[in-house]
Design an enzyme around this catalytic site. Sequence first.
Site, short mmCIF file in Angstrom:
data_model
loop_
_atom_site.label_atom_id
_atom_site.label_comp_id
_atom_site.label_asym_id
_atom_site.label_seq_id
_atom_site.Cartn_x
_atom_site.Cartn_y
_atom_site.Cartn_z
N ASP A 266 10.82 17.59 81.44
CA ASP A 266 11.96 18.56 81.23
C ASP A 266 11.36 19.55 80.61
OD1 ASP A 266 13.28 16.27 81.81
OD2 ASP A 266 14.60 15.96 80.38
N HIS B 165 5.12 13.14 83.30
CA HIS B 165 5.17 12.19 84.43
C HIS B 165 4.24 12.69 85.82
CE1 HIS B 165 8.21 9.43 82.62
NE2 HIS B 165 8.50 10.41 82.14
N SER C 117 5.51 21.96 73.24
CA SER C 117 4.28 21.75 73.83
C SER C 117 4.46 22.35 75.41
CB SER C 117 3.88 20.52 74.04
OG SER C 117 4.45 19.43 72.74
#
Length: 295
Positions: free
Chosen positions: A113, A169, A256
């Site tokens: 996301d 992921h 991040s």
Amino acid sequence: MIKYYNRKNKDYDIEKVAGEKYLNWTYSSPIGMNLLEVFIKKKIFSKIYGFYCDRRLSQKKINKFINDFQIDMSLSENQLSNFKCFNDFFTRKLKKEARPIKTDKNLLISPGDGKLLAYENLNLNSVTEVKGINYSFYELINNDSLAKEYNNGTCLVLRLCPTDYHRFHFIDNGICENTIKLNGFYYSVNPIALSKIPSVFCKNKREYSIFHSENFGDIIFMEVGATCVGSIIQTYKPNTKVLKGDEKGYFKFGGSTVILFFKKNTIKIDDDILSQSKLGYETSVIMGEPIGNKK
């Protein structure tokens, strides 16, 4: 003010920034900039704050954070009562149905996301950050021979702000090598900071690995730390087959960045993302969302 592109309504939204007043003061005032260089950018500052976020004392921050940023807790795998500290909440896992994975092998998905920028025809000496600041790909990975393999390729920069889901992921089936760690500082990766500190990605702590994907070739998968990011945690098992959508790792508290590099003629990014990137706007995406296709 940070404006980004919303793919759903095909319009621009304004990002609600966690700690915006602090960021503006730190990166805009002489005192703030001095404090940044002397203390804030260093590991000890992020380590101290990370220590606090790992303690029960930080639990009291959770409800306020949820309310301030309208976090949808119905997507969380665990209930609010299960979080014993702020980092438990911050690194929460989501229900599988919250981020469905498209199985089409030709479909490229977002690794997490966040707000996405995409650049084609990669110039190794001049990769563009947010706000048009450039940096050297050679300097970023500190491996000239590897960098040359990605000349004229495609770069994806996914910025995870503190309000985002903070696990990342794999975008395809494949095998990922061991992680290479590069030491650095802990500058913010927010656009407010990127406009003030040149080549932040090259200066910050970062890690990368080579992901041998089944459908998109060999991908450089990089994670960049930032202010207050206590740790970059890799949860995958190196040199073992992973599946599309499997977790690679997560960031503890802080904003991040995940950066992916693809070789030339392997992928085609969706036109809306490319056009917005050329205009200097990030596009909001979620993990598993289609963002391109195999060439």
